[in-house]
Scaffold this active site. Structure first.
Site, mmCIF file in Angstrom:
data_model
loop_
_atom_site.group_PDB
_atom_site.id
_atom_site.type_symbol
_atom_site.label_atom_id
_atom_site.label_comp_id
_atom_site.label_asym_id
_atom_site.label_seq_id
_atom_site.Cartn_x
_atom_site.Cartn_y
_atom_site.Cartn_z
ATOM 1 N N GLN A 107 0.868 -1.185 0.000
ATOM 2 C CA GLN A 107 0.000 0.000 0.000
ATOM 3 C C GLN A 107 0.899 1.227 0.000
ATOM 4 O OE1 GLN A 107 -2.481 2.867 -0.023
ATOM 5 N NE2 GLN A 107 -3.493 0.872 0.121
ATOM 6 N N TYR A 108 0.691 2.115 -0.965
ATOM 7 C CA TYR A 108 1.540 3.299 -1.057
ATOM 8 C C TYR A 108 1.245 4.298 0.053
ATOM 9 C CZ TYR A 108 3.569 2.171 -5.631
ATOM 10 O OH TYR A 108 4.275 1.608 -6.646
ATOM 11 N N ASP A 109 0.006 4.717 0.148
ATOM 12 C CA ASP A 109 -0.337 5.734 1.144
ATOM 13 C C ASP A 109 -1.842 5.789 1.300
ATOM 14 O OD1 ASP A 109 -0.727 8.050 2.666
ATOM 15 O OD2 ASP A 109 1.091 8.966 1.877
#
Length: 499
Positions: free
Chosen positions: A297-299
């Site tokens: 998950q990036y952000d």
């Protein structure tokens, strides 16, 4: 700052609600992950075809370099590069367990401000912003290619991504982009590009041109924009003592929206009991089968506009849709100094940015700030020094009918103005998206635009409902009289009590 709409109702309420173009920062608002080559509208699966495409020659050479130069701390790396729907990614060579380390990269193979300081470029980078010094380093290494130890890594970096910074303003695509994108995303993107242009002009004059021996080749603003985009889309941050780090091979990891853990998938740690090495360690947040893509998950906190700007993709989840309202205390306000002092005492300022997310409540400080900006007339007594320590508490509740009515009118007018700037309805946008005839960048633009409009409608709905309740609210004077015991059970004012 590009202004979408500016409202200046009758004094003293002089505020601006507009798209925000915040100065890009790699440190104030650090990203929680990196990004890769090309990105899709949304990622739904990490399962690859039984026979993945062969790696292009530059990627094969890069993998040999990674494997042969000790770039990985372990020879039995459970992942390898592969062609995936997003472009390049990391694929499991065997089953991988949840939170299992998938690769570790020693510090000597990181690219960060320390790398620049130890290079020739470091001699002229004193006083420059960290991202600018790293950008100059990347550009120089790319230009010198054959002499660079990073050439195999640089060879696999994309020339551009689907980020909006690579399409807004281009002659052949700017009209299409302006028609298709959300107004706020467009103005923010243009603002970012203007920021990069401004920084380039300064560094060209102060560093590049005076040091021809160090930069014996032409460097253009497009080169600078390329480096900026690479750093925005691939650099890891929020690492121990590190705010801006490129990690070759690790930055091939792709994003999966179905991964919602807030735990970081990476960390910096020591190389072992008897080792002085510092390692970048990347883990898989979920279990992965052999042949599947390892993803993270990036952000979770980024909006679709931020995802589009940084990475070149958006998600379909409603909570990714957001809109930033910009409020401002006008310098022409007769109470400007007092209002600014109160705002700053509550961690705000002359200009305040409020991010509103679809389906979520308004930011807690937004309405108090609105009430502060709108204070005037008989309500202005709250600005006197005697109330200074308690005024914010008063602003968290309705002040007066006139004050509350004004903020509702202003916000609703602002939303109406913003919505009128779009040339399509939400329904038309969704129909475009369903048609699947748009290229990736237009999908991103239309999807973001539709999300912006949904948030604006939500904001308008909140203040429309508030307008209907104005006569039912309890205002400051009523609360004050109650505190003094001067209001009866029926709400009537008591002037004296008979003995």
């Amino acid at each position: 700052m590009a202004t979408l709409f500016s409202l200046s109702p009758s004094p003293p309420f002089s505020s601006v609600l507009s798209p925000v173009v915040k100065t890009p920062s790699f440190q104030k608002r650090p990203q929680k992950t990196l990004h890769c080559t090309a990105r899709p509208l949304s990622v739904t699966s990490n399962i690859l075809s039984p026979e993945p495409d062969p790696l292009p020659p530059p990627v094969q050479t890069f993998w040999k370099w990674v494997s042969g130069e000790g770039l990985l701390s372990s020879k039995k790396c459970p992942v390898k590069p592969a062609i995936v729907p997003e472009g390049l990614g990391l694929v499991a060579q065997r089953d991988i367990g949840r939170n299992e380390v998938v690769l570790e990269v020693p510090k000597k193979f990181w690219i960060n401000p320390d790398t620049v300081s130890a290079s020739e470029v470091g001699s002229v980078c004193g006083g420059l912003k960290p991202w600018i010094s790293v950008a100059l380093f990347l550009i120089r290494e790319k230009k010198l290619r054959e002499e660079s130890m990073w050439r195999y890594y640089l060879d696999i970096l994309p020339q551009y991504t689907d980020s909006t910074i690579y399409c807004a303003g281009q002659k052949r695509s700017s009209l299409k982009f302006k028609v298709s994108t959300g107004t706020q995303l467009l103005s923010t993107t243009i603002g970012v590009k203007e920021y990069v242009q401004s920084e380039f002009e300064k560094v060209e004059e102060e560093v590049i041109l005076p040091h021809k021996k160090l930069f014996p080749f032409p460097i253009t603003c497009d080169d600078f924009l390329w480096a900026f985009g690479i750093l925005r889309s691939r650099a890891f941050s929020r690492l121990r003592g590190q705010n801006l780090v490129l990690i070759p091979i690790a930055d091939l990891i792709n994003h999966n929206p179905s991964i919602t853990t807030e735990e970081y998938a990476w960390e910096i740690k020591g190389g072992g009991l008897f080792s002085r090495d510092v390692l970048f360690s990347l883990r898989s947040p979920v279990s992965v089968k052999a042949g599947e893509q390892v993803m993270i998950q990036y952000d979770l906190d980024k909006s679709n506009a931020e995802l589009a700007l940084d990475y070149g993709f958006i998600e379909s989840r409603p909570e990714r849709n957001a809109y930033t309202l910009t409020l401002q205390i006008s310098e022409s306000d007769e109470f400007y100094g007092d209002k600014l002092d109160i705002a700053e005492s509550n961690d705000l300022g002359e200009t305040a940015y409020f991010d509103i997310t679809l389906g979520q409540s308004l930011p807690p400080k937004m309405i108090p700030y609105l009430r502060l900006v709108a204070l005037s007339g008989t309500d202005a007594f709250l600005l006197e020094s005697i109330f200074r320590n308690a005024v914010w508490g008063h602003l968290e509740l309705p002040i007066s009918l006139a004050n509350e009515e004004l903020i509702c009118q202003v916000v609703r007018a602002a939303c109406s103005s913003a919505l009128s700037g779009y040339h399509t309805s939400i329904e038309e946008d969704e129909k475009l998206m369903e048609g699947r005839n748009l290229d990736r960048r237009l999908q991103i633009a239309v999807g973001t635009r539709a999300g912006e409009k949904k948030v604006l409608q939500q904001i308008d709905g909140i203040f429309k409902e508030r307008e209907l309740e104005l006569n039912e609210l309890e205002y400051y004077q009523e609360r004050r009289l109650k505190d003094l015991g001067l209001v009866g059970e029926q709400g009537d004012i008591i002037f004296w009590e008979p003995k």
